[in-house]
Write an enzyme that holds these catalytic residues in place. Structure first.
Site, PDB file in Angstrom:
ATOM      1  CB  SER A  55      -0.960  -0.024   1.184  1.00 56.33           C
ATOM      2  OG  SER A  55      -1.957   0.938   1.054  1.00 56.33           O
ATOM      3  CG  ASP A 106      -6.855  -2.462  -3.290  1.00 55.63           C
ATOM      4  OD1 ASP A 106      -7.521  -1.699  -2.568  1.00 55.63           O
ATOM      5  OD2 ASP A 106      -5.645  -2.651  -3.139  1.00 55.63           O
ATOM      6  CG  HIS A 118      -5.888  -2.106   0.425  1.00 51.44           C
ATOM      7  ND1 HIS A 118      -5.110  -1.677  -0.622  1.00 51.44           N
ATOM      8  CD2 HIS A 118      -5.357  -1.524   1.531  1.00 51.44           C
ATOM      9  CE1 HIS A 118      -4.157  -0.879  -0.180  1.00 51.44           C
ATOM     10  NE2 HIS A 118      -4.282  -0.770   1.119  1.00 51.44           N
TER      11      HIS A 118
END
Length: 532
Positions: free
Chosen positions: A385, A470, A505
């Site tokens: 991320s 995501d 995610h």
């Protein structure tokens, strides 16, 4: 997106509540009939609070937050006498309160939002009397603690009385309240510290066996209780649930996560190291290695994040033993942008200071190489991320420093994403990265954005993982970045892109699929670094 159910404990009957776009939160009032729950908007932001009575009355909207930067959250106070509605952006807070015994009344604002004022609220007892507790940064970035007497009316900011003043060296991260004690979660010298203030007894700090560790209050059990439970772990010690007697400080390990097969925590050495950044700042590193591998250069897996003030406290991993037992060291670079050394550490790695996150990580890698822990050819780096942004940035800046890289759901197309306010969370991220519609911010982000800064140079072997579903970092960011790397880089090292079609995610759902994901990453590292 959640579906809500209510189970009647008296007869076991389960009923589905017919509401859409729920955020999964459910908060009871004290009548056991009124339920508050949150609703998501089109960007998956909790923005609306609804009140519903189980007698079938139609759900009623209680609060609607129009500002896209603010997330809404409802919870019960420790005393269970108050319902608290928290509205928070990355930098600003606002809290509303409602007597849990009168759920049909309206919430009352405790302190109207003021830009950059962050505070959170709880309700409990102080010196045997009901009181409000307010953690606030109005006196300084590391927060102070205030109280207000409970007069039956929600207090205003003018009613706050200072209980624990602001400290430049100690961050107050949170509080837990019991009828006979207040427990503070602090951050001191880059480590979490639990400080207990029993009523009518001296305060103390909880003592622990390791030099670097992860620690938090897991459960305060009941408000009327003489003990709480802590969750503790270290790089070489599996997670433990510890019971703490609040008055005496006595600890008891109730449970330790078992490790299958032969395992001895003392067979692994856990260390806290310090690297020197280009501006002279000391950056902490947590490292663990098999004892017999200490004192010689070994393959090393270096992990980093450095955003949102999140603290990467050392954690134990069962899967990581497969690294350590092959002689691979594991380290965490606690770079600026995280919260390990307090709010100032976070602010020194965001917005116009974001470059510190990258230079800190490079300094940590150089420290590990220069001090004989590893070599460039044996060094694998990883982040996900915002940590994937970190990996992309340092690969552009110092590709020769690393032997392998892993970027999970990487935020590598940061400039173009932040220019699109219609994407989920873009508006809420302005406080973290800045708004590139402003020319100076545009140039600042463009200077480090991984996608824009790919150049014709040799890059180390790289594995990139994206999630098709995501909603935080869209899958095309990784795809664009990999395509540009393939078209531009001058080496023949492997560059792999895996897009999980069933993942979001946080990766694939399920315990075993999570282990398969880790196995893929470790297999990549073993293959590239030539580890059997």
């Amino acid at each position: 997106i959640y579906t809500l159910f209510v189970k009647e404990l008296s007869n076991g009957r389960v009923s589905e509540l017919e509401f859409q776009d729920c955020d999964g939160s459910m908060t009871w009032a004290n009548d056991s009939l009124t339920l508050f729950f949150g609703e998501l908007d089109d960007t998956h932001r909790p923005h609306k609070l609804l009140r519903y009575r189980l007698d079938g009355t139609a759900a009623e909207e209680v609060f609607n937050e129009p500002d896209g930067r603010f997330f809404l959250h409802c919870y019960r106070s420790s005393s269970e006498q108050q319902l608290l509605l928290s509205l928070g952006s990355k930098t600003t807070s606002e809290v509303w309160a409602l007597d849990a015994a009168q759920p049909q009344q309206a919430f009352t604002c405790l302190a109207p939002r003021v830009e950059d004022h962050e505070y959170d609220v709880d309700h409990g007892t102080l010196n045997g009397e009901w009181a409000w507790f307010i953690r606030t940064n109005r006196d300084g970035i590391n927060f102070a603690l205030y109280t207000a007497v409970d007069t039956g009316v929600a207090p205003t900011e003018a009613d706050w009385q200072n209980l624990i003043p602001h400290s430049d060296s100690t961050m107050i991260e949170g509080m837990s309240l019991n009828v006979g004690a207040m427990t503070l979660s602090l951050r001191v010298g880059g480590l979490p510290v639990i400080e207990v203030h029993p009523q009518d007894l001296p305060s103390y700090r909880v003592q622990l066996p390791d030099a670097a560790y992860s620690l938090h209050v897991q459960n305060s059990l009941e408000f009327v209780s003489e003990r709480i439970r802590l969750r503790y772990e270290a790089l070489n010690r599996p997670a433990q649930i510890r019971q703490l007697e609040l008055d005496s400080g006595e600890q008891k390990v109730l449970k330790e996560t078992p490790v299958l097969g032969p395992f001895d925590a003392d067979a692994y050495v856990s260390q806290r190291l310090w690297a020197t950044a280009p501006d002279g700042t000391q950056v902490p590193i947590s490292l663990v290695v098999k004892r017999e591998a200490l004192g010689q250069p070994t393959p090393l897996y270096l992990y980093g994040y450095g955003a949102y003030g999140e603290s990467l406290d050392p954690w134990f991993s069962h899967a990581r033993l497969s690294l350590l037992d092959r002689g691979v060291a594991f380290a965490i670079a606690h770079v600026r942008g995280g919260g390990e050394l307090g709010e100032a550490w976070y602010r020194a790695g965001k917005q116009e200071h974001k470059h510190n996150t990258f230079s800190d990580f490079i300094a940590c890698a150089e420290h590990l190489i220069d001090n004989g822990f590893t070599t460039s050819a044996q060094l694998a780096i990883s982040g996900g991320s915002a940590g994937g942004l970190l990996i992309g940035a340092v690969l552009n800046q110092r590709p020769e420093l690393f032997g392998a890289a892993i970027a999970e759901v990487p935020f590598v197309d940061v400039l173009n994403t932040m220019l699109d306010p219609d994407l989920p969370l873009t508006v809420t991220e302005y406080d973290e990265w800045g708004n590139p519609e402003e020319p100076d911010v545009y140039e600042r982000i463009k200077a480090y954005a991984p996608y824009e800064n790919v150049t014709a140079q040799a890059y180390p072997a790289t594995l990139v993982i994206a999630g098709y579903n995501d909603s935080r970092v869209q899958y095309w960011e990784a795809a664009k970045w990999v395509a540009k790397l393939r078209a531009t880089k001058t080496d023949t090292n492997p560059l792999l892109l895996k897009t999980e079609l069933g993942a979001g995610h946080g990766g694939m759902s399920g315990r075993y699929q999570g282990l398969r994901d880790v196995a893929l990453e470790y297999a990549f590292v073993f293959k590239v670094l030539g580890i059997a």
